[in-house]
Design a protein around this motif. Structure first.
Motif, PDB file in Angstrom:
ATOM      1  N   MET A  53      68.740  51.592   0.635  1.00 39.03           N
ATOM      2  CA  MET A  53      69.670  51.970   1.700  1.00 39.03           C
ATOM      3  C   MET A  53      69.249  51.337   3.030  1.00 39.03           C
ATOM      4  O   MET A  53      70.096  50.854   3.803  1.00 39.03           O
ATOM      5  CB  MET A  53      69.718  53.493   1.837  1.00 39.03           C
ATOM      6  CG  MET A  53      70.789  53.981   2.799  1.00 39.03           C
ATOM      7  SD  MET A  53      70.815  55.792   2.880  1.00 39.03           S
ATOM      8  CE  MET A  53      71.289  56.179   1.200  1.00 39.03           C
ATOM      9  N   ALA A  54      67.941  51.333   3.290  1.00 39.59           N
ATOM     10  CA  ALA A  54      67.458  50.713   4.530  1.00 39.59           C
ATOM     11  C   ALA A  54      67.767  49.216   4.541  1.00 39.59           C
ATOM     12  O   ALA A  54      68.164  48.652   5.570  1.00 39.59           O
ATOM     13  CB  ALA A  54      65.956  50.944   4.663  1.00 39.59           C
ATOM     14  N   ARG A  55      67.603  48.548   3.396  1.00 39.83           N
ATOM     15  CA  ARG A  55      67.910  47.119   3.333  1.00 39.83           C
ATOM     16  C   ARG A  55      69.404  46.892   3.541  1.00 39.83           C
ATOM     17  O   ARG A  55      69.794  45.907   4.206  1.00 39.83           O
ATOM     18  CB  ARG A  55      67.492  46.557   1.956  1.00 39.83           C
ATOM     19  CG  ARG A  55      66.030  46.718   1.585  1.00 39.83           C
ATOM     20  CD  ARG A  55      65.123  45.729   2.350  1.00 39.83           C
ATOM     21  NE  ARG A  55      64.835  46.107   3.704  1.00 39.83           N
ATOM     22  CZ  ARG A  55      63.989  47.096   4.045  1.00 39.83           C
ATOM     23  NH1 ARG A  55      63.345  47.787   3.119  1.00 39.83           N
ATOM     24  NH2 ARG A  55      63.772  47.366   5.325  1.00 39.83           N
ATOM     25  N   ALA A  56      70.241  47.800   2.988  1.00 43.25           N
ATOM     26  CA  ALA A  56      71.682  47.644   3.169  1.00 43.25           C
ATOM     27  C   ALA A  56      72.059  47.785   4.636  1.00 43.25           C
ATOM     28  O   ALA A  56      72.931  47.050   5.138  1.00 43.25           O
ATOM     29  CB  ALA A  56      72.424  48.678   2.327  1.00 43.25           C
ATOM     30  N   VAL A  57      71.411  48.690   5.360  1.00 37.00           N
ATOM     31  CA  VAL A  57      71.713  48.880   6.786  1.00 37.00           C
ATOM     32  C   VAL A  57      71.194  47.711   7.606  1.00 37.00           C
ATOM     33  O   VAL A  57      71.915  47.152   8.456  1.00 37.00           O
ATOM     34  CB  VAL A  57      71.089  50.209   7.282  1.00 37.00           C
ATOM     35  CG1 VAL A  57      71.210  50.326   8.796  1.00 37.00           C
ATOM     36  CG2 VAL A  57      71.776  51.389   6.609  1.00 37.00           C
ATOM     37  N   ASP A  58      69.927  47.311   7.379  1.00 39.91           N
ATOM     38  CA  ASP A  58      69.316  46.269   8.210  1.00 39.91           C
ATOM     39  C   ASP A  58      69.876  44.884   7.927  1.00 39.91           C
ATOM     40  O   ASP A  58      70.028  44.073   8.845  1.00 39.91           O
ATOM     41  CB  ASP A  58      67.801  46.246   7.994  1.00 39.91           C
ATOM     42  CG  ASP A  58      67.112  47.430   8.659  1.00 39.91           C
ATOM     43  OD1 ASP A  58      67.733  48.051   9.554  1.00 39.91           O
ATOM     44  OD2 ASP A  58      65.962  47.757   8.275  1.00 39.91           O
TER      45      ASP A  58
END
Length: 602
Positions: A53-58
């Motif tokens: 999820m963090a990779r999708a946001v960043d």
């Protein structure tokens, strides 16, 4: 790997509760390993979701790259699908682990109880055995949850700590130090729970034994007016058990409360630190989202770790009780001399009783316990100086005694099943029905080859016990299902069923205590006649005061204070022994009353 409920369970480790639990794990280590791997991957993937999820946001949402966003989102969906399958397989595997531990423990306990044989009742109470079977077995199997989710929780905890390290060293240190601190805080409560749980199990076994005694003797207690006294004792024991249960519940509630509250405080601290780092610009928005996700993902392993400690604390208490039972040893058998090859005299020096071979002998006493003690000594259920021929019973191997001398317990267990199974239509007679004297070797050979027709043997045993009417009265005859202990039959019917089962084995020596005490006069007379005929030429010893049985005996021993005071036939003792006459007359009056009342066969 399939669970075989009938396979050899193996040799348990009896050195302690923890070692017994470890033995259960070793006996099915491939399944336990699979459960640990599945649980570890499942929990790690729970923690991987926030990372994705963090990779999708960043890399997708913040820069507006829809392709990257779709890719990371697809990865999260795939991980979710795989994790759902892993969760199902983990649960299925751990269910098999618990069932295997359950079956294995039941088999080792039942097998050891069988090996203890007659020594069981003298070393442990019925309530203790029932408590092990009803409660401890389930507790032990449940405690093996630590093998799967417990190991997975440790792996996931380390994985989340590593992921946190990529975000912030400070957050990683809080996570890695926080859970051990929780263990230190909960540790004393776990130890306290073990002590409370052990005392609770002990009180539970006492109460269970009292329930069994009450159920078995309720009719007698009613007749003696003692039901109120036993009820009061049961109520006191029940109150003590309830009070101890409250104490166990108090400790358990603290563990559960702290197990929920402390992790929440710990996770709140991690969240607060993450928010501060994001506000100060030390971590990105995506990393802050991942911190929140990691906090949520940590909830599972932390909860499983606390639950693992709770279940292991209870499981080791139960395992110690099982180990204590498995440490019980049967009476030593140091016999090295063969039993007499021919029919020989049984002699009990403690009482002076001599049992002549091939005769129907009766023991008469005002204290039934004296007669049953003699029977126990003659059957070598208790240590004594009794001899068979000129050989002490203690010097004869126990299997030889059991194969030729049968003590028919008046309270022998009757297992649930068809009536034919309860009586034992597969029993092979020790000797042919027509043989009056057989050598030991011939008797041993007879147990290895098919006897006469099984149906004929069963019919003859039922006839000798006057039990044909029981079969006729049941809807499906011998195929009728009978409840455990034959509780759906009357007391007199159960007594005749036990007698038929004993007669079906056709032992060389049959010892029985009051085999007709629950029968009416007419049925008792029938059994007495048929028993004498069926056992013609074989050694039979009855402890009884019924004149209907005594009149058919070849030899009667009158016992006073556990020793032979007079010996003769029933008629001779009536004429020469006032004490015998008074004792038998009391029973004779009871017979006459039953005849006058016209009581039906029970």
């Amino acid at each position: 790997m399939r669970i075989d409920a009938y396979a050899d369970p193996g040799t348990p480790d009896r050195r302690g509760g923890w070692r017994y639990l470890a033995w259960l794990v070793r006996r099915q280590w491939p399944r336990c390993l699979a459960g640990a791997v599945l649980a570890s991957v499942w929990m790690v993937l729970l923690a991987a979701t926030p990372y994705l999820m963090a990779r999708a946001v960043d890399h997708g949402l913040e820069p507006g790259d829809m392709g990257a966003l779709a890719g990371w989102t697809g990865a999260m969906v795939a991980v979710g699908g795989v994790n759902a399958w892993l969760g199902m397989m983990r649960h299925r595997t751990m269910t098999k682990v618990r069932l295997d531990a359950n079956f294995r423990t039941v088999k080792v306990v039942v097998g050891h109880a069988t090996r203890l044989g007659a020594a069981l009742r003298g070393q442990v109470g019925t309530g203790e055995v029932v408590t092990i079977g009803v409660g401890d077995v389930q507790t032990i199997s449940t405690s093996l949850t630590a093998v799967g989710p417990g190991v997975g929780a440790i792996v996931a905890y380390a994985a989340v700590g590593g992921l946190m390290l990529s975000v912030s060293t400070r957050l990683a240190l809080v996570v890695l130090i926080g859970v051990p601190v929780l263990g230190v805080l909960l540790g004393p409560l776990m130890g306290r729970l073990q002590g409370r749980e052990a005392e609770y199990r002990e009180r539970q076994s006492v109460l269970t034994a009292r329930i069994g005694d009450l159920a078995g003797g309720l009719r007698v207690l009613n007749g003696l007016g003692g039901k109120g006294l036993v009820a009061d004792a049961f109520r006191r024991d029940s109150d003590r058990l309830r009070a101890q249960g409250y104490r166990v519940g108090a400790v358990t509630s603290w563990i559960q409360a702290l197990g929920v509250g402390l992790p929440m405080l710990f996770l709140a601290l991690v969240t607060w630190l993450g928010a501060r780092l994001a506000a100060q610009g030390h971590i990105s928005v995506g990393e802050l989202v991942s911190v929140y996700g990691y906090v949520v993902a940590l909830g599972w392993p932390v909860a499983f770790l606390i639950e693992m400690g709770h279940q292991l604390s209870r499981g080791v208490v139960a395992a110690r009780r099982v180990v204590a039972f498995l440490r019980l040893e049967p009476a030593p058998d140091e016999g090295t001399r063969d039993a007499p090859a021919e029919l020989s005299v049984l002699h009990d020096p403690a009482s002076g009783v001599r049992i002549l071979p091939g005769r129907l002998t009766a023991l008469v006493t005002t204290r039934p316990s004296d007669a049953t003690d003699i029977l126990d000594r003659l059957a070598r259920y208790t240590p004594s100086d009794a001899t068979w021929g000129d050989i002490p019973l203690t010097e004869i191997p126990l299997p030889q005694i059991r194969s030729r001398i049968l003590l028919a317990d008046p309270e022998a267990d009757l297992f649930a099943g068809t009536l034919s199974d309860v009586i034992g239509d597969e029993v092979t007679p020790l000797r042919g029905a027509g043989n009056c004297a057989t050598s030991h070797n011939e008797s041993a050979d007879a147990t290895q080859r098919p006897g006469a027709d099984a149906t004929a043997n069963l019919t003859a045993a039922l006839h000798a016990a006057a039990a044909e009417d029981i079969v006729r009265a049941l809807p499906d005859g011998l195929n009728t299902q009978v409840a455990a202990q034959a509780r759906d039959l009357s007391g007199g019917q159960r007594q005749r069923i036990r007698l038929a089962r004993a007669l079906l084995t056709d032992p060389e020596v049959l010892l029985a205590a009051e085999p007709t005490s629950a029968l009416d006069a007419h049925t008792e007379a029938t059994v007495a006649d048929r028993l004498k005929h069926a056992r013609q030429g074989r050694t039979t010893v009855l402890a009884a005061t019924s004149p209907l049985l005594l009149a058919r005996a070849d030899v009667v021993h009158l016992l006073v204070d556990g020793k032979v005071a007079a010996t003769g036939t029933h008629r001779e003792l009536l004429d020469t022994e006032p004490g015998y006459r008074a004792l038998v007359a009391r029973d004779d009056e009871g017979v006459e009353e039953r005849e006058e009342e016209g009581a039906p066969a029970r």
